[in-house]
Design an enzyme around this catalytic site. Structure first.
Site, short mmCIF file in Angstrom:
data_model
loop_
_atom_site.label_atom_id
_atom_site.label_comp_id
_atom_site.label_asym_id
_atom_site.label_seq_id
_atom_site.Cartn_x
_atom_site.Cartn_y
_atom_site.Cartn_z
N SER A 28 0.86 -1.19 0.11
CA SER A 28 0.03 0.01 -0.12
C SER A 28 0.80 1.40 -0.06
O SER A 28 1.65 1.17 1.00
CB SER A 28 -0.80 -0.01 1.29
OG SER A 28 -1.67 -0.92 1.44
N HIS A 59 -4.09 0.98 -4.51
CA HIS A 59 -3.55 -0.47 -5.41
C HIS A 59 -3.97 -0.34 -6.60
O HIS A 59 -5.06 -0.54 -7.04
CB HIS A 59 -3.75 -1.79 -4.89
CG HIS A 59 -3.39 -2.07 -3.42
ND1 HIS A 59 -2.51 -2.82 -3.16
CD2 HIS A 59 -4.02 -1.63 -2.17
CE1 HIS A 59 -2.21 -2.73 -1.86
NE2 HIS A 59 -3.22 -2.10 -1.09
N HIS A 81 -5.56 -9.45 -1.14
CA HIS A 81 -5.71 -9.30 0.32
C HIS A 81 -6.83 -10.32 0.60
O HIS A 81 -7.76 -10.37 0.04
CB HIS A 81 -5.84 -7.97 1.07
CG HIS A 81 -4.95 -6.88 0.89
ND1 HIS A 81 -4.77 -6.01 -0.23
CD2 HIS A 81 -3.74 -6.56 1.69
CE1 HIS A 81 -3.73 -4.95 0.12
NE2 HIS A 81 -3.13 -5.59 1.18
N TYR A 83 -8.62 -9.96 3.23
CA TYR A 83 -9.90 -9.13 3.78
C TYR A 83 -10.75 -8.64 2.50
O TYR A 83 -12.13 -8.37 2.82
CB TYR A 83 -9.38 -8.02 4.48
CG TYR A 83 -8.49 -7.07 4.19
CD1 TYR A 83 -9.10 -6.01 3.04
CD2 TYR A 83 -7.30 -7.04 4.10
CE1 TYR A 83 -8.30 -5.20 2.18
CE2 TYR A 83 -6.62 -5.67 3.56
CZ TYR A 83 -7.09 -5.04 2.96
OH TYR A 83 -6.33 -4.09 2.01
N GLU A 84 -10.36 -8.98 1.34
CA GLU A 84 -10.97 -8.32 0.16
C GLU A 84 -12.10 -9.38 -0.24
O GLU A 84 -12.80 -9.41 -1.14
CB GLU A 84 -10.28 -8.24 -1.05
CG GLU A 84 -9.15 -6.88 -1.05
CD GLU A 84 -8.39 -6.50 -2.03
OE1 GLU A 84 -8.84 -5.86 -3.11
OE2 GLU A 84 -7.32 -7.18 -1.72
N ALA A 111 2.80 -2.41 4.23
CA ALA A 111 2.49 -1.06 5.24
C ALA A 111 2.22 -1.84 6.56
O ALA A 111 1.45 -2.67 6.53
CB ALA A 111 1.42 0.05 4.75
N MET A 209 -1.75 -6.53 7.46
CA MET A 209 -2.93 -7.47 6.84
C MET A 209 -2.34 -8.15 5.55
O MET A 209 -3.30 -8.67 4.66
CB MET A 209 -4.18 -6.66 6.54
CG MET A 209 -4.62 -5.80 7.62
SD MET A 209 -5.93 -4.71 7.27
CE MET A 209 -5.85 -3.46 8.51
N SER A 210 -1.33 -8.29 5.41
CA SER A 210 -0.77 -9.13 4.06
C SER A 210 0.59 -9.92 4.56
O SER A 210 0.77 -10.43 5.31
CB SER A 210 -0.36 -8.07 3.06
OG SER A 210 0.81 -7.35 3.64
N ASN A 233 2.43 3.69 10.97
CA ASN A 233 1.72 4.32 11.90
C ASN A 233 2.11 3.46 13.29
O ASN A 233 2.30 2.32 13.04
CB ASN A 233 0.07 4.51 11.75
CG ASN A 233 -0.39 2.87 11.62
OD1 ASN A 233 -0.33 2.20 10.49
ND2 ASN A 233 -0.79 2.13 12.59
N HIS A 245 -6.82 4.75 6.71
CA HIS A 245 -6.23 4.29 5.61
C HIS A 245 -5.41 5.51 4.69
O HIS A 245 -4.47 5.15 4.33
CB HIS A 245 -7.24 3.64 4.52
CG HIS A 245 -6.59 2.86 3.61
ND1 HIS A 245 -5.64 1.91 3.66
CD2 HIS A 245 -6.73 2.90 2.12
CE1 HIS A 245 -5.10 1.52 2.49
NE2 HIS A 245 -5.79 2.22 1.52
N1 HPA Z 1 -2.33 -2.59 11.61
C1 HPA Z 1 -2.82 -3.49 10.72
N2 HPA Z 1 -2.32 -3.31 9.39
C2 HPA Z 1 -1.70 -2.03 9.28
C3 HPA Z 1 -1.58 -1.15 10.15
C4 HPA Z 1 -2.07 -1.43 11.34
O1 HPA Z 1 -1.74 -0.57 12.38
N3 HPA Z 1 -0.70 0.01 9.54
C5 HPA Z 1 -0.46 -0.51 8.24
N4 HPA Z 1 -1.33 -1.66 8.02
#
Ligand code: HPA
Length: 270
Positions: A28, A59, A81, A83-84, A111, A209-210, A233, A245
């Site tokens: 991402s 993406h 992903h 989650y998609e 990310a 998440m990947s 973050n 996001h």
């Molecule tokens: N949690 C999960 N996935 C993420 C985060 C997070 O804080 N930041 C970027 N992808």
């Protein structure tokens, strides 16, 4: 699966006549690396037989063949992903295609949220190992020995050789980085503060998440893998404000520049 992968390969080989040995997955907000690719040939996922289509914001969804500093590469701009709504087999389909195309080394970026309190937003982390909290595994199902073994060893999912190369290059380029364990969860929710506390206790330095599905499969396929997270973050409970996001993508874009330069040198020296 084998037949489907070979159909994809036949299509790709009819479109390009390069034989890259290195593949790169752009996470991402980290798609900027394609600007460093010369003699580009981009193929949208939607045009590739048997390829799933990426949907998430940030993406673009294309395979990019080309050269970085004269070295042939194949980049995935946008990944699939869990989650998609894709199955684990769909999420990891590109890795099977990489293997059959002759890819030997994979660089995965993502990310991630920082759990380790020594980290801060905008930093890069070399992934040394991972924790799979997806609650499933992409290798569940009948095993095809043409791809790999039934019970793959996971001692070195992230190549020690590639980690040491990345570290040498970072110190030459004066790029600061952290090293740590990446914990993969399904998303799409960010974690609760209680979950982050648990993740810290079980040894995670960053969460995302990947990556875990893809690298579980690249390891199975015998593709030497390097993973680098961009800490976009600090995770829930450590961060002072709620996540968005848009902020994640913005920070990834900012830190992505440094990551791109690092990857260019890694590719040159691999
Ligand atoms: N949690 C999960 N996935 C993420 C985060 C997070 O804080 N930041 C970027 N992808």
């Amino acid at each position: 699966m084998f037949k489907k992968v070979m159909e994809t390969i036949n299509f790709l080989e009819s479109k390009v006549n390069t034989k890259p040995k290195i593949a790169i997955i752009l996470g991402s907000g980290l798609g900027g690396l394609v600007d460093f690719i010369e003699d580009k040939k981009s193929i949208p996922y939607g045009d590739i037989p048997n390829f799933p289509i990426s949907t998430v914001e940030g993406h673009a969804g294309e395979l990019v063949f080309g050269k970085i500093a004269g070295v042939e590469v194949l980049a995935m701009k946008g990944r699939f992903h869990f989650y998609e709504g894709y199955t684990m087999k769909e999420v990891t389909y590109p890795e099977y295609v990489f293997k059959m195309l002759g890819i030997e080394k994979l660089i995965v970026t993502n990310a991630a949220g920082g759990i380790n309190k020594d980290f801060s937003a905008g930093e890069l982390m070399i992934i040394t190992d991972h924790i799979n909290m997806f609650g499933t595994n992409p290798l569940i199902g009948k095993n095809d020995e043409r791809f790999g073994k039934r019970f793959p060893d996971m001692t070195e999912v992230y190549s020690k050789n590639l980690i040491s190369l990345a570290e040498k290059i970072a110190s030459k380029m004066k790029i600061s980085y952290k090293k740590g364990v990446y914990l993969g969860t399904t998303g799409p929710t960010y974690e609760t503060a209680a979950e982050i506390k648990m993740m810290e206790i079980i040894g995670a330095d960053a969460v995302g998440m990947s990556t875990v599905p893809e690298t579980t499969v690249s390891n199975y396929l015998g593709i030497e893998t390097l993973g680098i997270s961009c800490v976009t973050n600090m995770a829930t409970g450590i961060a002072v404000k709620p996540h968005s996001h848009q902020d994640v993508v913005k920070t990834a874009n900012e830190a992505g520049d440094c990551l791109c330069k690092w990857i260019v040198e890694i590719v040159k020296n691999i």
